[in-house]
Write a protein that holds these residues in place. Structure first.
Motif, PDB file in Angstrom:
ATOM      1  N   GLY A 358       0.777  -1.230   0.000  1.00 22.43           N
ATOM      2  CA  GLY A 358       0.000   0.000   0.000  1.00 22.43           C
ATOM      3  C   GLY A 358       0.809   1.280   0.000  1.00 22.43           C
ATOM      4  N   THR A 360       3.235   4.098  -1.674  1.00 27.29           N
ATOM      5  CA  THR A 360       3.557   4.567  -3.017  1.00 27.29           C
ATOM      6  C   THR A 360       5.068   4.415  -3.240  1.00 27.29           C
ATOM      7  OG1 THR A 360       4.008   6.843  -2.342  1.00 27.29           O
ATOM      8  CG2 THR A 360       1.714   6.267  -2.868  1.00 27.29           C
ATOM      9  N   ASP A 411      -4.404   1.396   2.485  1.00 28.03           N
ATOM     10  CA  ASP A 411      -4.165   2.701   1.876  1.00 28.03           C
ATOM     11  C   ASP A 411      -3.317   3.516   2.851  1.00 28.03           C
ATOM     12  OD1 ASP A 411      -4.151   5.184   0.755  1.00 28.03           O
ATOM     13  OD2 ASP A 411      -6.323   5.420   0.637  1.00 28.03           O
TER      14      ASP A 411
END
Length: 423
Positions: A358, A360, A411
């Motif tokens: 999750g 980036t 997330d």
């Protein structure tokens, strides 16, 4: 607590410091502002490496716009009584830490490809920033959630002043590399090409130079040949070795009378390689250092570069997940025993792996640049592939990152990346 011999005010610019002006160039004529005896322990404080150009906010344009001509504001020089050229200056790091009473945050930056770049600048060309809260030796970031750990604190930069002869040698050999790059950029191995490629070396410049307490007229002339502080060299300098931490001992070659030792660029933590360029958790900090001398140590021990004995203070991680890379570029080009390419591939493997949980790519890059990851050149004899490894400590995460645990995916937000790249 040892006597503070060099004190800084984080709210004042570098040229208005209370003890003395720090310096950001190497030159043998920069006068010492602190004196120490062999066997004496003193405390030295230093500003963060940008001299206060980065604030505790969410604006990545501060990183994009950093003036790299005025960085690495060093505490010192320290004249050590009895130090002579040819000696080894023994420096023991008894303690170090953040300036918690004055500055309680650190920062990490992905530098713009047009302004500094970095190890993976072709994959991450735009500037980004993460802010880290420093609680004693423990760090965490609102920009990189679910990561919290005890950092490997250290000064990224420490060394003695060069002699005039050594300074001239640096300038000559680095200018030859610059000239070679200008003639044919593709002739420089491991250097990214393209319109926004970073430079291969940083020649002397008077722009942004701060020459400590030199006479202004002499300082202006000396800055024309004074060496930039960006790379490590024979005298020490910007090694960015995370293991030069509390309890370590470093032996620096002495090239001028008194040694004229200095340090700065404090990091709350860093992974091996400092792969984002501003890849550690940069901070203002202090170090308690004890000096001693090994007389004629350079000749006696055959030493013309620093050597060190690491300390035994933690953090101590037991479990790692290790990524491998080989001498094959991302485009499939086979290189010969190329450890630089191999380490890139190990780092990229780790970034891709962390993205599955999750994060980036930018967050993963900042994780690898800041946690005490262990980089190794694990194999350099088996043609055609060098093997580099990157071991990431599992204990820095607040969830299990082992294979088979993708149910921990979440997330995790993102860093703020500049949407207005430099032209």
């Amino acid at each position: 607590m040892p006597e503070v011999k060099f004190e800084v005010d984080v709210d004042s610019p570098p040229d208005e410091q209370p003890t003395a002006k720090p310096f950001n160039r190497w030159h043998p004529d920069i006068p010492p502002v602190v004196e120490a005896e062999p066997g004496e322990t003193i405390r030295l404080e230093a500003l963060d490496w940008t001299g206060g150009q980065i604030s505790d906010n969410d604006d990545p344009n501060e990183v994009r716009d950093v003036d790299l001509t005025q960085v690495h504001y060093l505490a010192g020089p320290v004249r050590v009584e009895g130090a002579e050229p040819g000696d080894l200056l023994k420096v023991e790091f008894h303690d170090m830490g953040p300036l918690n009473d004055r500055s309680e945050f650190g920062f990490t930056g992905t530098f713009s490809q047009q302004n500094g770049g970095g190890f993976l600048t072709d994959h991450f060309p735009d500037a980004a920033k993460s802010i880290w809260e420093i609680d004693g030796y423990t760090v965490s970031s609102r920009h990189v959630p679910d990561v919290r750990y005890e950092g490997k604190i250290h000064p990224g930069l420490a060394g003695c002043a060069p002699s005039q002869e050594l300074l001239e040698e640096w300038n000559e050999r680095e200018q030859e590399l610059i000239d070679k790059h200008e003639e044919d950029p593709s002739s420089i191995p491991n250097h990214p090409t393209g319109e926004a490629e970073p430079g291969v070396a940083n020649p002397p410049t008077t722009e942004g130079a701060q020459m400590g307490e030199m006479d202004p007229d002499a300082a202006e002339e000396a800055a024309k040949e004074a060496a930039r502080t960006v790379p490590p060299r024979e005298h020490g300098g910007n090694h960015d070795i995370k293991d030069l931490s509390i309890g370590s001992t470093v032996y620096f070659p002495v090239y001028v009378e008194g040694a004229n030792f200095a340090l700065g660029d404090f990091h709350a933590s860093q992974g091996d390689g400092e792969i984002t360029f501003c890849g550690a958790i940069e901070m203002a900090g202090y170090a308690d250092v004890e000096f001693d001398l090994v007389k004629n140590g350079m000749e006696e021990h055959g030493v013309d570069h620093p050597i060190f004995e690491p300390g035994h203070r933690g953090p101590n991680f037991e479990d790692y997940i290790t990524f491998c890379g080989y001498s094959v570029t991302e485009d499939g080009e086979q290189r010969y025993i190329d450890s630089h390419t191999a380490y890139r591939r190990a780092c990229l493997q780790a970034i891709d792996y962390l993205k599955k949980f999750g994060y980036t790519g930018q967050q993963a890059l900042h994780i690898l640049g800041t946690v005490p990851a262990e980089g190794r050149q694990s194999g350099v004899v088996d043609v055609p592939n060098a093997c580099s490894t990157l071991a990431v400590p599992k204990g820095v995460f607040e969830f299990d990152i082992s294979p088979g645990n993708l149910d921990n995916r979440a997330d995790r937000g993102d860093l703020v990346v500049t949407d207005d790249p430099l032209e």
